[in-house]
Design an enzyme around this catalytic site. Structure first.
Site, PDB file in Angstrom:
ATOM      1  N   LYS A   1       0.853  -1.181   0.000  1.00 23.90           N
ATOM      2  CA  LYS A   1       0.000   0.000   0.000  1.00 23.90           C
ATOM      3  C   LYS A   1       0.894   1.238   0.000  1.00 23.90           C
ATOM      4  O   LYS A   1       1.910   1.269   0.712  1.00 23.90           O
ATOM      5  CB  LYS A   1      -0.896  -0.029   1.250  1.00 23.90           C
ATOM      6  CG  LYS A   1      -1.975   1.044   1.295  1.00 23.90           C
ATOM      7  CD  LYS A   1      -2.837   0.881   2.563  1.00 23.90           C
ATOM      8  CE  LYS A   1      -3.985   1.883   2.620  1.00 23.90           C
ATOM      9  NZ  LYS A   1      -4.817   1.708   3.834  1.00 23.90           N
TER      10      LYS A   1
ATOM     11  N   SER B   1      -9.934  -0.586   7.000  1.00 25.34           N
ATOM     12  CA  SER B   1      -9.319  -0.398   5.682  1.00 25.34           C
ATOM     13  C   SER B   1      -8.602  -1.608   5.110  1.00 25.34           C
ATOM     14  O   SER B   1      -8.191  -1.582   3.949  1.00 25.34           O
ATOM     15  CB  SER B   1      -8.354   0.788   5.715  1.00 25.34           C
ATOM     16  OG  SER B   1      -9.071   2.002   5.663  1.00 25.34           O
TER      17      SER B   1
ATOM     18  N   SER C   1      -9.711   1.716   2.745  1.00 20.23           N
ATOM     19  CA  SER C   1      -8.816   2.473   1.894  1.00 20.23           C
ATOM     20  C   SER C   1      -7.757   1.634   1.173  1.00 20.23           C
ATOM     21  O   SER C   1      -7.140   2.123   0.231  1.00 20.23           O
ATOM     22  CB  SER C   1      -8.101   3.540   2.732  1.00 20.23           C
ATOM     23  OG  SER C   1      -7.262   2.936   3.692  1.00 20.23           O
TER      24      SER C   1
END
Lengths: 491, 481
Positions: free
Chosen positions: B74, B173, B149
């Site tokens: 990420k 997330s 996210s």
């Protein structure tokens, strides 16, 4: 808003507890000290003054994204040590974030302590016995240093700003006093006393000129006899103890002028202008600060055990107040002189000499007058004591002892050897007596004024004969022995 | 091939890490144009790493338990010399001078990082639509969001761009996008995985965790990244879990609780869709059939989680994101004074959701509002810890839906932030309490999109979440729905 102009303070004239017009001064002091650690508060960068700009930096003290703080345990230990030296309670404490934007603060928040400080509720007792309460002594990180170039040299009118982050993250303790101080002399004495404690405990080198000790003063005034606390101003940028006195004096007079002629002063931060001898307004009211404190989630609470605190207490050196008391008890010398010795750290020399049987008052006087030098590291308690003993045994005259002390300061060593190197040898009493007899024979008029004159004559003539003897012996004679002989012979 | 199969083959010298990498890079080349899972693919650096793994094998050394396994990171994990953007314009051009601890650990275990994945800007969002670089699409239906996210990582794993991925979970997330994309995603106990090098959103809630296509792969990755780190003061000192070792223990005799407030029945929060609740109930029945003792428990404060979260997280974010001021790195928009430069840079650099949360958080911490907002949220957090502690007196794990619905369509919820925020209602409590949670795919909804079931455990119950998830996975892949 126009600043109060003059009468600027031009000297150190203190405002007494009762000011002109019946005003009383109220001062609280906030002192920041840099802790004497090898590394910064939250990272491994060197805590070092005077390096090339931005060389003692890393992701953490630059606040780079993703970096995290790790608490410096030595800094915490020093802070707790200071807390105990100030008689504080050492508490379970947490770090907090103080949020505001400033370009020399890499994270745009300062990691400090807010409602749960490490140390609370202590006091400092000044030399004259006056006690100043300590509200708290909390741990926080320092900011970087910015230089605003061009324009008016302030952040908002400069052409550009240079920022050095070497100081960012340096460990600090902020010591906040209660508003107990009522005179400028006590404000100055407080800072001196705190400095003495910092040095004695090894917590900080406390150098005001290098910024490792920074003093802000909260100043207000009130009608004498009142117990209200009126609007205060925080005075920053004070660079010496002398400036502290001048700044408080100026600010108190400014407040009195406002209260008398215009009404309440604005509560604000003001800067001491050393050259102008005045304070100037710092921040405007529109920037009223809301720091939005909250607990620092990246650090865990500090929870000292009672064993840790006991260990700090057990390793606590004697602090200046106790050292003054001890020397006073041992010497019966003048309190001011004792204060000077303790401040210089020469009280141990005095104590050792006095313990060996030397006269306390004499030892203190000798040290105050003759060891008023910056570097006396060559003088040890043993060598100083030996010197004092030689002097009191009559092996050295006062003048000779002073010279040998000079040698000691310069190169150290054994005072007996130093005295011998200078050719100082104890004068035989018989030899001295025959010298005295010769002098009496050579100066019958003076002798008769000594032996039969009034007190004034006697004193003058004693000086004359002693001077002649010293001249004849090149200062080697013991003044006390000369006085004794003169007294004997005139009896 | 699973991550564990790849690692086994590479370690045995049967497959080269470079070949494995090329195969995965080809898939990314082929399809990431439409999915937009990656902000950057670091093919050259990945090849160098893969060659290093192959060289180690050739030299007779063991490159580690994840040898040659391609990995997606990420883009809020710091990677040395590789742009790290948080999918924000404000970090334009910034390259970290250091690696996050998880990156270092995964590399040391032989994993090969292929690139940085898209996310909602600064991890603020539930759909990966709040990215300065455009939304990521759900590989199972490109008209739908991948969740967020960590949507880029979830999509990368679901599209088999990489068998493994790293995400961060502040309010769900990891778990919610895992549910939306039909993969496994796990949020560890707060402090089990070092946050060093994770760009902070809300420091007291953020936790890094694994994405994988199987529980076993996720466990293997978790075992690599978990464990104490002196660089993170909130890291738990004496916990080095071995989740891989407990996967076959089953649930016989295990006490499983259903949270009344997240069950869709009386006293429950609204908005949990029927198909998701049906799959969750089926999952509970699977556990019962496997020997678990099922009961309902009440966690009254669970209904307050959303409100508390949207005070605590923005408050911390308002402080964490203050440093993006244009002074030292990233975007700078020049202006006459420093203050104006700060404002201009932040105005241009942050997207609307980030600005909204900075405003919310600044307000919640302000003098005069602190007690009513932030202070109250902290009290809810304390209540929630107490309520969960009570629940865990009677049960070992809790089972809930991961998200109220299956993956929704792009643009469907961007108009009203509140409809987006309720996505996290089931995942937020474990961020507020710091407890672990895992999302495991369990059947599909009425729209044919995957449903995720969440298994929660008390602090340091990380291994247990994997153990229970393994049972659900075995049944789900047998085709329960």
């Amino acid at each position: 808003m126009t600043d109060f102009v003059a009468p600027a303070s031009t000297d150190d004239t203190p405002i007494e507890p009762t000011l002109p017009g019946g005003w009383e001064l109220v001062v609280g002091l906030e002192v920041h000290v840099e802790l004497d650690t090898a590394t910064k508060l939250f990272c491994g960068c060197a805590n070092q003054f005077g390096s090339e700009p931005n060389t003692n930096v890393c992701p953490t003290c630059l606040g780079l994204p993703g970096s995290l703080p790790v608490m410096n345990e030595t800094a915490v230990a020093l802070a707790m040590r200071l807390g105990r030296a100030l008689g504080c309670d050492v508490n379970r404490s947490v770090m907090a974030r103080k949020n505001y934007f400033y370009l020399d603060m890499p994270k745009d928040f300062q990691t400090t302590q807010y409602d749960q400080p490490t140390n609370s509720d202590g006091k400092i007792e000044l030399g004259d016995g006056f006690v100043v309460g300590i509200e708290r002594a909390h741990i926080e990180e320092d900011t970087g240093k910015s230089t605003h170039v061009g324009g008016g040299g302030r952040i908002n009118d400069a052409e550009y700003s240079l920022v050095d982050y070497n100081r960012a993250g340096v460990p600090l303790v902020e010591i906040v006093s209660r508003p107990d101080v009522r005179t400028i002399e006590h404000a100055k004495a407080y800072v001196e006393e705190l400095r003495g404690i910092l040095l004695a405990t090894g917590v900080s080198d406390a150098r005001m000129e290098e910024g490792s000790m920074r003093v802000d003063a909260n100043v207000s005034v009130r009608p004498h006899g009142s117990d209200e606390l009126r609007t205060r101003c925080e005075i920053k940028n004070i660079n010496s103890v002398r400036s502290l006195g001048r700044a408080i004096d100026y600010e108190a007079r400014r407040h009195i002028d406002l209260w008398t002629n215009a009404g309440a002063p604005d509560q604000e931060t003001r800067h001491w202008d050393e050259e102008g001898g005045r304070t100037t307004s710092g921040r405007s009211k529109e920037d009223a600060d809301d720091y939005r404190y909250f607990q620092e989630p990246d650090l865990v609470p500090l929870e000292p055990s009672s064993e840790e605190i006991a260990a700090i207490d057990a390793s606590m050196p004697m602090l200046p107040a106790a050292r003054r008391a001890a020397l006073l008890a041992a010497s019966d010398a003048d309190a001011d002189a004792i204060g000077i010795l303790v401040e210089r750290g020469q009280d141990e020399l005095a104590m050792v000499a006095i313990d060996s049987g030397a006269d306390g008052d004499k030892v203190v006087t000798r040290l105050v007058n003759d060891l008023a030098v910056d570097d006396w590291s060559n003088v040890t308690a043993e060598s100083f004591t030996a010197l004092i003993q030689m002097e009191s045994a009559g092996d050295l005259s006062a003048t000779q002892a002073k010279q040998v002390l000079g040698d000691l300061i310069e190169k150290g060593g054994d005072p007996a050897a130093l005295a011998a190197a200078r050719g100082f040898e104890a004068m035989d009493t018989g030899e001295l007596e025959s010298l005295v007899d010769q002098l009496i024979a050579d100066h019958p008029d003076e002798w008769s004024r000594f032996s039969r004159g009034d007190d004034g004559d006697r004193k003058k003539m004693q000086g004359f004969f002693t001077g002649q003897i010293m001249k004849a012996t090149q200062g080697q004679a013991d003044g006390k022995a000369v006085a004794q002989l003169l007294a004997q012979k005139s009896a | 091939m699973t991550a564990l199969e790849i690692a086994a083959a590479v370690r045995a010298g049967e497959r080269s890490a470079v070949d494995v990498l090329n195969e995965h890079l080809a898939r990314i080349d082929d399809r990431d144009g439409e999915l937009n899972a990656f902000n950057v693919v670091t093919a050259d650096a990945a090849r160098a790493e893969a060659e290093g793994v192959d060289a180690a094998v050739a030299a007779g050394d063991d490159p580690g338990p994840l040898a040659g396994v391609p990995l997606a990171l990420k883009d809020n994990m710091c990677t040395r010399g590789i742009p790290t953007t948080c999918s924000s314009k404000i970090l334009e051009g910034w390259q970290p001078p250091y690696d996050a601890t998880v990156v270092t650990r995964l590399r040391a275990a032989g994993a090969v990082a292929v690139g940085k994945t898209n996310l909602d800007e600064f991890a603020m969002g539930s759909s990966t639509e709040n990215s300065a670089f455009g939304p990521t699409r759900n590989p199972l239906d490109i008209s739908r969001v991948p969740g967020g996210s960590s949507g880029g990582t979830a999509a990368s794993v679901a599209a088999n761009f990489t068998p493994l991925g790293i995400g961060s979970d502040t309010g769900g997330s990891i778990r919610q996008p895992a549910a939306f994309c039909g993969v496994v995603g796990m949020k560890p106990t707060y402090g089990v995985v070092s946050r060093y090098g994770l760009i902070a959103f809300a420091s007291s809630l953020d936790q890094i965790g694994p994405f994988a296509n199987s529980v076993a792969d996720a466990a293997a990755m978790f075992d690599v990244i978990a464990g104490p780190d002196p660089l993170d003061s909130t890291s738990i000192r004496d916990y080095s879990p071995d989740a891989s070792a407990v996967l076959d223990r089953g649930v016989d005799g295990l006490r499983v609780g259903v949270i009344r407030e997240l069950s869709g029945g009386e006293g429950s929060v609204d908005g949990l869709s029927a198909d998701v609740l049906a799959r969750t109930n089926e999952a509970v029945e699977v556990l019962r059939a496997a020997g678990a003792i099922v009961s309902e428990v009440s966690v009254p404060s669970a209904t307050l989680g959303l409100s508390a979260y949207y005070l605590v997280a923005p408050a911390e974010a308002s402080s964490n994101l203050a440093r993006y001021d244009g002074v030292r790195y990233g975007l700078r928009v020049d202006a006459p004074t420093t203050g104006e430069m700060n404002t201009a840079s932040r105005t241009a650099g942050f997207g609307p959701e980030v600005k909204r949360r900075i405003m919310l958080g600044t307000y919640a911490l302000s003098a005069g509002y602190y007690d009513a907002f932030y202070g109250k949220a902290l009290k809810v957090r304390t209540m929630m810890l107490r309520d969960f502690a009570q629940a865990y007196e009677n049960v070992d794990v809790l089972v809930t839906p991961t998200a109220p619905t299956t993956a929704f369509r792009l643009g469907e919820r961007t108009a009203d932030p509140m409809t987006m925020y309720v996505n996290d209602v089931c995942t937020i409590p474990s961020n507020l309490t710091g407890h672990p949670g895992i999302s495991v795919p369990f059947g599909v909804g009425d729209d044919g999109m995957p449903v995720g079931v969440q298994v929660l455990a008390p602090a340091l119950g990380d291994e247990l979440t994997f153990q229970v998830a393994a049972v659900l996975e075995a049944t789900a892949s047998g085709g329960v729905s």
